[in-house]
Design an enzyme around this catalytic site. Structure first.
Site, PDB file in Angstrom:
ATOM      1  N   HIS A  88       0.817  -1.225   0.000  1.00 59.51           N
ATOM      2  CA  HIS A  88       0.000   0.000   0.000  1.00 59.51           C
ATOM      3  C   HIS A  88       0.850   1.275   0.000  1.00 59.51           C
ATOM      4  O   HIS A  88       0.310   2.377  -0.151  1.00 59.51           O
ATOM      5  CB  HIS A  88      -1.010  -0.019   1.161  1.00 59.51           C
ATOM      6  CG  HIS A  88      -0.471   0.464   2.466  1.00 59.51           C
ATOM      7  ND1 HIS A  88      -0.069  -0.388   3.471  1.00 59.51           N
ATOM      8  CD2 HIS A  88      -0.282   1.723   2.946  1.00 59.51           C
ATOM      9  CE1 HIS A  88       0.346   0.333   4.500  1.00 59.51           C
ATOM     10  NE2 HIS A  88       0.226   1.613   4.211  1.00 59.51           N
ATOM     11  N   ASP A 131      -0.860  -7.289   1.722  1.00 59.45           N
ATOM     12  CA  ASP A 131      -0.170  -5.993   1.733  1.00 59.45           C
ATOM     13  C   ASP A 131       1.334  -6.204   1.914  1.00 59.45           C
ATOM     14  O   ASP A 131       1.889  -6.009   2.993  1.00 59.45           O
ATOM     15  CB  ASP A 131      -0.756  -5.130   2.859  1.00 59.45           C
ATOM     16  CG  ASP A 131      -0.269  -3.696   2.799  1.00 59.45           C
ATOM     17  OD1 ASP A 131       0.350  -3.323   1.787  1.00 59.45           O
ATOM     18  OD2 ASP A 131      -0.508  -2.965   3.787  1.00 59.45           O
ATOM     19  N   GLY A 179       2.993   6.458   8.383  1.00 59.25           N
ATOM     20  CA  GLY A 179       4.413   6.705   8.131  1.00 59.25           C
ATOM     21  C   GLY A 179       5.299   5.556   8.592  1.00 59.25           C
ATOM     22  O   GLY A 179       6.471   5.485   8.233  1.00 59.25           O
ATOM     23  N   SER A 238       4.266   2.462   8.033  1.00 61.45           N
ATOM     24  CA  SER A 238       3.920   1.389   7.104  1.00 61.45           C
ATOM     25  C   SER A 238       5.115   0.866   6.347  1.00 61.45           C
ATOM     26  O   SER A 238       6.004   1.635   5.977  1.00 61.45           O
ATOM     27  CB  SER A 238       2.921   1.889   6.071  1.00 61.45           C
ATOM     28  OG  SER A 238       1.657   1.883   6.631  1.00 61.45           O
ATOM     29  N   GLY A 239       5.087  -0.430   6.102  1.00 58.55           N
ATOM     30  CA  GLY A 239       6.154  -1.060   5.338  1.00 58.55           C
ATOM     31  C   GLY A 239       7.346  -1.439   6.200  1.00 58.55           C
ATOM     32  O   GLY A 239       8.168  -2.253   5.808  1.00 58.55           O
TER      33      GLY A 239
HETATM   34  N1  ARG Z   1      -1.249   2.552   6.988  1.00 64.20           N
HETATM   35  C1  ARG Z   1      -0.327   3.275   7.799  1.00 64.20           C
HETATM   36  C2  ARG Z   1       0.798   3.855   6.973  1.00 64.20           C
HETATM   37  O1  ARG Z   1       0.619   3.994   5.788  1.00 64.20           O
HETATM   38  C3  ARG Z   1       0.189   2.479   8.952  1.00 64.20           C
HETATM   39  C4  ARG Z   1      -0.897   2.205   9.863  1.00 64.20           C
HETATM   40  C5  ARG Z   1      -0.506   1.448  11.037  1.00 64.20           C
HETATM   41  N2  ARG Z   1      -1.495   1.798  11.977  1.00 64.20           N
HETATM   42  C6  ARG Z   1      -1.550   1.342  13.157  1.00 64.20           C
HETATM   43  N3  ARG Z   1      -2.464   1.784  13.940  1.00 64.20           N
HETATM   44  N4  ARG Z   1      -0.711   0.438  13.584  1.00 64.20           N
HETATM   45  O2  ARG Z   1       1.788   4.308   7.464  1.00 64.20           O
END
Ligand code: ARG
Length: 361
Positions: A91, A141, A236, A238-239
């Protein structure tokens, strides 16, 4: 003097062969740095991402900052999994804003403070970007990225171990941490210093309760955090990696990839991670990294000859494994955690001796 060896093996040729073999071993030496081990000793203290604390330099040497080049801005995290490959979340690369174009990105490693590049900090372009073919919203993902030049491992840059492909077993893991430069509060400010937070792995059945995430969670996802919230990844992050220690070892494995959550650090809404062991076969197939590990004996091989992923399309290609059925032509072979393993220096002495006996004596 033993003169069995062909006369063509002159002294000069002998010397060349010996030097060449030494060069190969030395050039290969840095890949022998064990996965999942830090070069620094870290005092464990109470933890405060959301609810995290500043990481010590070198604490998470497999942590990568993925930045969009034209903005020079951190967008997502990733994990170093070999000298050529990074692991991240699909994503992070939406086609809607052109982020599925590998040329938009750079990967920065050996980084702690986003605004300071240390002398050990390195940057790589992305040569190949592969998103999971069935990636859709929160499903599958996961993505792998091949860098344009090999990553030299050193104290502050090295790979995390990959868990053995297969079902995720919660009880095998200890001391899980999530790390990243994401928001430090829901809707808050991003971090400048890499944040780390200790999180607990949450059983699937707990996370699937209706007042938690219900049926949105499946067994390819891992929930980690706390029922009461307060500590979590956020936008932020993510990944980036969910790094856990395999019980009975001192190695960190990238058990999960930061994927999603409802808000950040909310009660009954822990972080949700893509389970890397579940995608182990996919990772092997795309990268050619052979993740073959016997957790019982503590012996582990990871082979990456850097051959896979020579195409540079996004999303749909399938790179045939370069090492089918474990038959390998290893350029780099890393045998890990094996008592009595020959060191590069020992190899060097053995090979020199071998050449000397067979051709020069
Ligand atoms: N989708 C988010 C990103 O693009 C990360 C989300 C993780 N969220 C969480 N509550 N652990 O950075």
């Amino acid at each position: 003097m033993n003169t069995d060896f062909p006369a063509a093996c002159s002294g000069a040729l002998c010397l060349c062969t010996i030097l060449l073999s030494h060069f190969i071993i030395l050039a290969n030496g840095e890949s022998q740095i064990a996965c999942g081990k830090r070069a620094v000793t870290i005092r464990t203290s109470q933890s405060r991402i959301v609810g995290g604390r500043d990481a010590v330099e070198g604490a998470w040497p497999w942590q990568v900052s993925l930045q969009v080049t034209n903005k020079r801005a951190h967008v997502c995290g990733a994990t170093v999994i070999s000298q050529w490959w990074l692991l991240s979340a699909a994503h992070c690369f939406p086609s809607t804003n052109g982020f599925n174009n590998k040329n938009q990105w750079r990967a920065v490693m050996g980084l702690r403070d986003l605004s300071i590049h240390a002398k050990w900090t390195i940057t790589r372009k992305i040569a190949v970007l592969i998103l999971h073919e069935q990636y859709n919203d929160i499903q599958n993902d996961i993505a792998v990225l091949k860098v344009d030049r090999a990553i030299g491992f050193a104290d502050y840059i090295r790979a995390a171990c990959l868990p053995k492909p297969g079902k995720f077993h919660i009880e095998k893991w200890n001391h899980c941490h999530v790390t990243g430069w994401g928001l430090m509060e829901q809707n808050g400010a991003p971090a400048r210093i890499l944040q780390e937070a200790a999180v607990k792995l949450i059983p699937l059945e707990t996370c699937q309760q209706v007042n938690w995430y219900g049926s949105r969670i499946n067994d390819k996802m891992i929930c980690a955090g706390f029922a009461g919230g307060g500590i979590d990844a956020c936008q932020g992050d993510s990944g980036g990696p969910l790094s856990c220690q395999l019980k009975g070892t001192d190695r960190f494995y990238v058990v999960g990839v930061v994927s999603w959550g409802q808000g950040c650090a909310q009660r009954f809404k822990p972080g949700v991670y893509t389970s890397t062991s579940t995608y182990g076969d996919w990772i092997e197939q795309k990268t050619g990294i052979l993740i073959s590990q016997s957790e019982d004996s503590g012996v582990e091989f990871e082979i990456d000859n850097g051959d896979a992923g020579t195409e540079s399309l996004t999303g749909k290609q399938s790179v045939p494994p370069t090492v089918p059925n474990g038959l390998v032509k290893p350029i780099s072979l890393v045998r890990r955690n094996t008592p009595g393993r020959a060191t590069p220096l020992l190899n060097l002495i053995i090979i020199s001796y071998h050449f000397y006996i067979s051709c020069c004596s």
